[in-house]
Write a protein that holds these residues in place. Structure first.
Motif, mmCIF file in Angstrom:
data_model
loop_
_atom_site.group_PDB
_atom_site.id
_atom_site.type_symbol
_atom_site.label_atom_id
_atom_site.label_comp_id
_atom_site.label_asym_id
_atom_site.label_seq_id
_atom_site.Cartn_x
_atom_site.Cartn_y
_atom_site.Cartn_z
ATOM 1 N N PRO A 11 -50.329 -26.277 -105.217
ATOM 2 C CA PRO A 11 -50.123 -25.985 -106.644
ATOM 3 C C PRO A 11 -50.232 -24.494 -106.956
ATOM 4 N N GLU A 12 -51.087 -23.769 -106.227
ATOM 5 C CA GLU A 12 -51.238 -22.334 -106.457
ATOM 6 C C GLU A 12 -49.947 -21.597 -106.155
ATOM 7 N N LEU A 13 -49.219 -22.024 -105.123
ATOM 8 C CA LEU A 13 -47.949 -21.393 -104.786
ATOM 9 C C LEU A 13 -46.916 -21.675 -105.871
ATOM 10 N N VAL A 14 -46.883 -22.892 -106.383
ATOM 11 C CA VAL A 14 -45.958 -23.221 -107.459
ATOM 12 C C VAL A 14 -46.203 -22.311 -108.655
ATOM 13 N N GLU A 15 -47.470 -22.124 -109.007
ATOM 14 C CA GLU A 15 -47.822 -21.276 -110.146
ATOM 15 C C GLU A 15 -47.387 -19.832 -109.917
ATOM 16 N N LEU A 16 -47.609 -19.320 -108.716
ATOM 17 C CA LEU A 16 -47.209 -17.950 -108.395
ATOM 18 C C LEU A 16 -45.703 -17.778 -108.526
ATOM 19 N N LEU A 17 -44.931 -18.723 -107.984
ATOM 20 C CA LEU A 17 -43.477 -18.607 -107.998
ATOM 21 C C LEU A 17 -42.905 -18.773 -109.396
ATOM 22 N N GLU A 18 -43.527 -19.590 -110.218
ATOM 23 C CA GLU A 18 -43.052 -19.762 -111.588
ATOM 24 C C GLU A 18 -43.196 -18.478 -112.403
ATOM 25 N N GLU A 19 -44.134 -17.635 -112.010
ATOM 26 C CA GLU A 19 -44.375 -16.386 -112.732
ATOM 27 C C GLU A 19 -43.597 -15.206 -112.152
ATOM 28 N N TYR A 72 -40.127 -18.015 -98.739
ATOM 29 C CA TYR A 72 -40.844 -17.284 -99.779
ATOM 30 C C TYR A 72 -41.626 -16.116 -99.168
ATOM 31 N N PHE A 73 -41.525 -14.966 -99.803
ATOM 32 C CA PHE A 73 -42.337 -13.796 -99.460
ATOM 33 C C PHE A 73 -42.746 -13.226 -100.815
ATOM 34 N N ALA A 74 -43.792 -13.791 -101.398
ATOM 35 C CA ALA A 74 -44.117 -13.548 -102.801
ATOM 36 C C ALA A 74 -45.479 -12.889 -102.945
ATOM 37 N N PHE A 75 -45.573 -11.969 -103.918
ATOM 38 C CA PHE A 75 -46.814 -11.264 -104.200
ATOM 39 C C PHE A 75 -47.177 -11.420 -105.671
ATOM 40 N N ASP A 76 -48.464 -11.388 -105.929
ATOM 41 C CA ASP A 76 -48.962 -11.379 -107.293
ATOM 42 C C ASP A 76 -48.378 -10.183 -108.050
ATOM 43 N N LYS A 77 -48.372 -10.257 -109.385
ATOM 44 C CA LYS A 77 -47.749 -9.225 -110.216
ATOM 45 C C LYS A 77 -48.288 -7.831 -109.936
ATOM 46 N N ARG A 78 -49.545 -7.741 -109.537
ATOM 47 C CA ARG A 78 -50.121 -6.412 -109.305
ATOM 48 C C ARG A 78 -49.441 -5.672 -108.157
ATOM 49 N N PHE A 79 -48.698 -6.423 -107.319
ATOM 50 C CA PHE A 79 -47.975 -5.791 -106.218
ATOM 51 C C PHE A 79 -46.505 -5.591 -106.536
ATOM 52 N N GLN A 80 -46.063 -5.947 -107.740
ATOM 53 C CA GLN A 80 -44.637 -5.978 -108.031
ATOM 54 C C GLN A 80 -43.978 -4.603 -108.126
ATOM 55 N N SER A 81 -44.689 -3.584 -108.614
ATOM 56 C CA SER A 81 -44.049 -2.276 -108.737
ATOM 57 C C SER A 81 -43.766 -1.693 -107.364
ATOM 58 N N LYS A 82 -42.647 -1.016 -107.241
ATOM 59 C CA LYS A 82 -42.231 -0.471 -105.945
ATOM 60 C C LYS A 82 -43.272 0.491 -105.389
ATOM 61 N N GLY A 83 -43.822 1.332 -106.268
ATOM 62 C CA GLY A 83 -44.807 2.302 -105.801
ATOM 63 C C GLY A 83 -46.048 1.640 -105.249
ATOM 64 N N LYS A 84 -46.560 0.649 -105.988
ATOM 65 C CA LYS A 84 -47.766 -0.030 -105.523
ATOM 66 C C LYS A 84 -47.513 -0.795 -104.238
ATOM 67 N N ALA A 85 -46.350 -1.435 -104.148
ATOM 68 C CA ALA A 85 -46.041 -2.193 -102.937
ATOM 69 C C ALA A 85 -46.068 -1.284 -101.725
ATOM 70 N N ARG A 86 -45.470 -0.115 -101.848
ATOM 71 C CA ARG A 86 -45.412 0.805 -100.704
ATOM 72 C C ARG A 86 -46.797 1.351 -100.374
ATOM 73 N N GLN A 87 -47.551 1.709 -101.408
ATOM 74 C CA GLN A 87 -48.882 2.234 -101.161
ATOM 75 C C GLN A 87 -49.762 1.183 -100.496
ATOM 76 N N THR A 88 -49.665 -0.064 -101.010
ATOM 77 C CA THR A 88 -50.498 -1.126 -100.462
ATOM 78 C C THR A 88 -50.097 -1.454 -99.034
ATOM 79 N N MET A 89 -48.773 -1.517 -98.786
ATOM 80 C CA MET A 89 -48.314 -1.885 -97.458
ATOM 81 C C MET A 89 -48.675 -0.832 -96.423
ATOM 82 N N GLN A 90 -48.826 0.397 -96.868
ATOM 83 C CA GLN A 90 -49.180 1.452 -95.937
ATOM 84 C C GLN A 90 -50.644 1.370 -95.516
ATOM 85 N N LYS A 91 -51.444 0.572 -96.245
ATOM 86 C CA LYS A 91 -52.808 0.318 -95.813
ATOM 87 C C LYS A 91 -52.744 -0.629 -94.623
#
Length: 332
Positions: A11-19, A72-91
């Protein structure tokens, strides 16, 4: 920071994808029928990253005989911006954990072609950048083809039939040599069949009803058109941006591969299903699409939007020398 593994959809995955809103520079849309579709996922292998019981990220694969489809390769909204995604992935910790997921699932479930593949909007810079971080390469191209009719015409002899050996034999004769051919979703539901007065099959295909919320259409003026469409009577009938219902074809077969036959068949299905538009994904090398793409009257939405490209990205050594078989479920 560890991914939890399960072979069921939670159910948590369904909720994530719906958003989740999909897309960046091209079309931007949100699936409105996630709950109706997600539990149909074939042989899911699902990896979830949680913090304080909150789902932060999910990677779900479909295990198939020839390889893995990255569903599915889905992230919470906090990872949605391109800048944040790149910064986070570089960790390195998060990147290493995601890489370990790919390595684990490939080692145990890679299929006889030992490949993992996905489809990415060619204009979606964020998704393309992400896929490149984990060794995916673009190895084929799909065309996103619209077909629309404001008032689609009824076709006599068109009806829905339960899949029979007669249908499957014809589909196999056209598609079984395509790369990534499989029949899981062909057997689920009904096939639209067009028959002559003496019962001969003239055309068949499977059509799936889909509902999206559209935030942006593809093309340079896509954002402008979304705002304008509700005020234009003809286009409002074709596209409801808040609740856009359309059809997705797959495994289309024609006895006579002519523009007239294809137009009549697709328009007849639109009339039967009370829809005005289709989105049809084809490998750019697909023989039927190559033969007819410049001869068919695809409708007014095609004249506005054109054809949008989709990249087939593959992790592994597999080279799709033949056109990809496109299951509607994989695109929606």
């Amino acid at each position: 920071m560890k991914f939890e593994f399960t072979e069921v959809i939670t159910p948590e995955l369904v909720e994530l994808l719906e958003e989740t809103t999909l897309g960046t520079n091209g079309a931007k849309y949100r699936h409105l029928d996630v709950k109706d579709r997600i539990y149909q996922t074939d042989a899911p292998l699902s990896f979830s990253l949680k913090r304080n019981d909150h789902l932060l990220a999910n990677i779900t694969f479909c295990k198939r005989s020839f390889g893995l489809y990255l569903r599915y390769f889905a992230f919470d909204k906090r990872f949605q911006s391109k800048g944040k995604a790149r910064q986070t992935m570089q960790k390195s910790l998060l990147k290493q954990e995601i890489e370990s997921v790919f390595q684990r699932v490939e080692k145990e479930h890679a299929g006889n072609l030992h490949m993992c593949y996905a489809y990415i909007d060619a204009r979606n810079e964020r998704s393309k950048w992400m896929s490149e971080q984990f060794g995916f390469q673009t190895k084929a191209k799909l065309a996103t083809q619209t077909f629309s009719r404001v008032y689609p015409k009824q076709v006599l002899g068109l009806k829905k039939e339960t899949l029979q050996p007669e249908h499957l034999d014809w589909i196999r004769s056209k598609y079984q040599n395509h790369s990534a051919y499989f029949e899981e979703y062909l057997k689920d539901g009904l096939i639209h069949c067009w028959r002559s007065a003496d019962g001969k099959l003239l055309a068949l295909g499977k059509f799936t009803n889909v509902t999206w919320e559209i935030n942006r259409l593809p093309g340079k003026l896509g954002g402008f058109f979304v705002k304008l469409l509700p005020y234009l009577p003809v286009f409002r009938k074709l596209v409801n941006v808040k609740n856009h219902q359309f059809l997705v074809p797959e495994a289309v077969c024609l006895a006579e591969e002519s523009p007239k036959a294809l137009e009549s068949f697709l328009a007849g299905v639109l009339h039967m299903e009370k829809r005005q538009m289709m989105l049809w994904w084809n490998d750019e090398r697909d023989p039927l699409y190559v033969k007819l793409k410049n001869k068919v009257n695809w409708g007014i939405m095609h004249r506005i939007l054109g054809v949008s490209p989709v990249d087939v990205v593959i992790r592994g050594d597999f080279e799709p020398e033949k056109p990809m078989f496109i299951a509607a479920f994989d695109m929606i």
